[in-house]
Design a protein around this motif. Structure first.
Motif, PDB file in Angstrom:
ATOM      1  N   GLU A 220      38.630  37.152  37.051  1.00 49.96           N
ATOM      2  CA  GLU A 220      40.046  37.386  37.329  1.00 49.96           C
ATOM      3  C   GLU A 220      40.274  38.794  37.859  1.00 49.96           C
TER       4      GLU A 220
ATOM      5  N   TRP B  90      39.161  39.000  41.466  1.00 48.70           N
ATOM      6  CA  TRP B  90      40.067  38.233  42.315  1.00 48.70           C
ATOM      7  C   TRP B  90      41.353  39.014  42.566  1.00 48.70           C
ATOM      8  N   GLU B  91      41.932  39.570  41.507  1.00 48.14           N
ATOM      9  CA  GLU B  91      43.172  40.341  41.659  1.00 48.14           C
ATOM     10  C   GLU B  91      42.911  41.613  42.467  1.00 48.14           C
ATOM     11  N   TRP B  92      41.797  42.279  42.245  1.00 45.42           N
ATOM     12  CA  TRP B  92      41.483  43.512  42.961  1.00 45.42           C
ATOM     13  C   TRP B  92      41.339  43.234  44.454  1.00 45.42           C
TER      14      TRP B  92
ATOM     15  N   THR C   8      42.386  40.638  46.138  1.00 44.60           N
ATOM     16  CA  THR C   8      43.627  40.086  46.724  1.00 44.60           C
ATOM     17  C   THR C   8      44.564  41.183  47.165  1.00 44.60           C
ATOM     18  N   ASN C   9      44.489  42.315  46.442  1.00 45.31           N
ATOM     19  CA  ASN C   9      45.416  43.402  46.742  1.00 45.31           C
ATOM     20  C   ASN C   9      44.836  44.507  47.603  1.00 45.31           C
TER      21      ASN C   9
END
Length: 227
Positions: free
Chosen positions: A218, A221-223, A225-226
Motif C-alpha cells: 500500500e 502504491w500510494e507513493w 501514485t503521487n
C-alpha cells in the motif's frame, strides 16, 4: 507453607521490578517505554506456557531487557546489565538468576546476532522466549508504528527511493546506520519471522509479518501514485 511463601516472595519481586521499570522508563521514547515492556512481558509469558523454562527468569528478563537500551546511551551496552544487577541485588535475588538476567540483556538485541566475528557466548531457553517476545513487538502494526516513531525521533527520512536498503550488515554497520525507515523493514523487520526460536513465537509472527507486507504494498502504491 514454604513453597507458598516462596511463590509470594517471587510475586513481590516481580511487582517491585515492574514499579522500578515504569519509573526508569517514564520519559522514554514511546517505542521503548513501559508499554513496550508490558507487551514483551505478556508475550513472553504466553510463549513460555509451551516451553520448558524458568518462569521467574522469563518474567524478570522480559521486564528488564530494555532497562537501558544502548541506542539511547551512546551505544554503551554495559549500562543495562549493570542497572539490572544493582537493582536485583537490592532485592536479594539469587546470584545465579542475576547472571542469567544479565546474559539475557546483553544478548537479546537483533544487532548482537549480527556479530559473526564475536558470537554471543550466552544462550538459554529463557533468552529465546524473551527474544521472540521482543521481536514480535518489532513487527506487525505496532512494529510499524514503533519504526516510524523512532525514525521521527532520530529525524530520519521516511523513504527515499534513491537510498536502497543495506542487506547483510555487520553489527557495527547496523548500529551506525541512519537510513530511511522503510529501509529498516528490509534490514531487520522482514527478517524476524524466520528467526523466531519457539513454535508459539513462529505462529504469532505469521500474521504480523503478512500485515507488514500488505503495508509495504500500500505504501509503494500510494507513493508512486503521487509522484
Amino acid at each position: 507453607m514454604t513453597e507458598v511463601f516462596y511463590f509470594m516472595e517471587k510475586a513481590e519481586i516481580i511487582a517491585k521490578t515492574m514499579a522500578y521499570v515504569r519509573e526508569v522508563l517514564s520519559g522514554a521514547e514511546s517505542g521503548h517505554d513501559w508499554f513496550h515492556i508490558q507487551r514483551v512481558y505478556n508475550n513472553a509469558l504466553r510463549i513460555s506456557e509451551t516451553e520448558k523454562v524458568n518462569s521467574f527468569v522469563v518474567a524478570l528478563g522480559a521486564l528488564l531487557h530494555d532497562i537501558a537500551d544502548s541506542k539511547f546511551y551512546h551505544g554503551d551496552e554495559t549500562i543495562g546489565p549493570e542497572m539490572a544487577r544493582i537493582f536485583l541485588k537490592k532485592l536479594e535475588v539469587e546470584g545465579t538468576i542475576i547472571e542469567q538476567i544479565e546474559g539475557i540483556i546483553r544478548n537479546i538485541s537483533f544487532k548482537n546476532t549480527l556479530a559473526t566475528d564475536n558470537p554471543a557466548s550466552f544462550d538459554s531457553p529463557e533468552l529465546r522466549v524473551i527474544r521472540d517476545a521482543d521481536r514480535l513487538d518489532a513487527i506487525g502494526a505496532i512494529g510499524i508504528a514503533r519504526a516510524f516513531n523512532y525514525g521521527g525521533f532520530k529525524n530520519r527520512k521516511m523513504y527515499d527511493p534513491d537510498i536502497p536498503p543495506t542487506l547483510n550488515q555487520s553489527k557495527e554497520a547496523y548500529k551506525n546506520a541512519a537510513s530511511p525507515t522503510i529501509n529498516h523493514f528490509y534490514e531487520k523487520l522482514l527478517l524476524l519471522k524466520d528467526q523466531m526460536h519457539t513454535s508459539t513465537g513462529k505462529k504469532m509472527a505469521e500474521q504480523r509479518h503478512h500485515f507488514m507486507e500488505k503495508f509495504l504494498e500500500e505504501f509503494y502504491w500510494e507513493w508512486n501514485t503521487n509522484v
